[in-house]
Design a protein around this motif. Structure first.
Motif, PDB file in Angstrom:
ATOM      1  N   HIS A 132       0.838  -1.206   0.000  1.00 22.60           N
ATOM      2  CA  HIS A 132       0.000   0.000   0.000  1.00 22.60           C
ATOM      3  C   HIS A 132       0.880   1.266   0.000  1.00 22.60           C
ATOM      4  N   HIS A 136       1.607   4.227  -2.893  1.00 25.01           N
ATOM      5  CA  HIS A 136       1.565   5.694  -2.767  1.00 25.01           C
ATOM      6  C   HIS A 136       2.848   6.331  -3.321  1.00 25.01           C
ATOM      7  N   HIS A 142      -5.905   6.413  -2.862  1.00 20.64           N
ATOM      8  CA  HIS A 142      -6.773   5.408  -2.264  1.00 20.64           C
ATOM      9  C   HIS A 142      -7.832   4.944  -3.252  1.00 20.64           C
TER      10      HIS A 142
END
Ligand SMILES: [Zn+2]
Ligand SMILES: [Zn+2]
Length: 181
Positions: A132, A136, A142
Motif C-alpha cells: 500500500h 503511494h 486510495h
C-alpha cells in the motif's frame, strides 16, 4: 523499479523477507533490497504524552538518508507506534514527491488487540501495508474497492478484508505512471 527497505530498529528478519517477497510478487518489475538496520528513531519524533512517534519525522529522516543511500525509492519499517497530527494512529505514511514512506507494524500484531500471536497473519498484514505505501510512492491514491490493496484501512480488520494485490484499475494506473515517468 528498485526499492530499498530500511529497518529502523532491530526486527525479525522474517518481516523484511516477507515484505521483499510481497513487493516483488505484486508490483510489476519491482526489485527490492534490504538495507542494514538504521538503529534509532528520528530525533524529536517521540511524543511522551501520547507515547507515540510522529510519522512525519520518520519521513524527514528517510528523505535525508535517501541521498546518502542513493536509491530512488525508500521504504522504512518500524515496530514503533506512529501517528500523524489529527489521527489516533497510522499504519504508514508516504511522501510520493520524495519517494519515501514509513510503515509501522505496531498495530498489525494480533497481540496489540489482546489476541493470540499469529505470525502468518501478522506477516500478511505487514506485506499488504508495505505494498500500500509503495503504491503511494508510485503515485497511486486510495481506491474505493475494499478488496484492493490501495483501499484505505482505518482498522486492522479492514486490512484483513483486502487482498495483497491491486485491483485491475490500480494495476493499469501503476503501469501507466511507470511509462510516463
Ligand atoms: Zn494510504
Ligand atoms: Zn484499486
Amino acid at each position: 523499479m528498485e526499492v530499498a527497505l530500511l529497518p529502523i530498529e532491530e526486527m525479525g528478519r522474517e518481516i523484511l523477507e516477507a515484505i521483499r517477497e510481497g513487493l516483488e510478487g505484486e508490483i510489476p518489475g519491482a526489485r527490492c533490497h534490504i538495507l542494514p538496520m538504521r538503529g534509532r528513531a528520528p530525533s524529536k519524533a517521540y511524543n511522551p504524552r501520547r507515547r507515540q512517534y510522529r510519522s512525519d519525522r520518520f519521513l524527514e529522516q528517510l528523505r535525508a538518508l535517501k541521498k546518502g543511500i542513493g536509491v530512488n525509492r525508500l521504504l522504512g519499517v518500524t515496530l514503533l507506534d506512529i501517528y500523524a497530527p489529527g489521527l489516533n494512529f497510522v499504519f504508514g505514511e508516504a511522501d510520493p514527491k520524495w519517494g519515501v514512506a514509513i510503515l509501522s507494524t505496531h498495530r498489525l500484531r494480533p497481540e496489540f488487540y489482546g489476541l493470540k500471536e499469529n505470525l502468518g497473519l501478522y506477516l500478511e498484514r505487514c506485506v499488504k501495508e508495505a505494498i500500500h505505501e509503495l503504491g503511494h510512492i508510485l503515485r497511486l491514491r486510495h481506491c474505493p474497492d475494499p478488496r484492493c490493496v490501495m483501499h484505505f484501512s482505518n482498522s486492522v480488520w479492514e486490512v484483513d478484508e483486502k487482498r495483497r494485490g491491486f485491483c485491475p484499475r490500480c494495476l493499469n494506473l501503476l503501469r501507466y505512471y511507470e511509462e510516463i515517468r
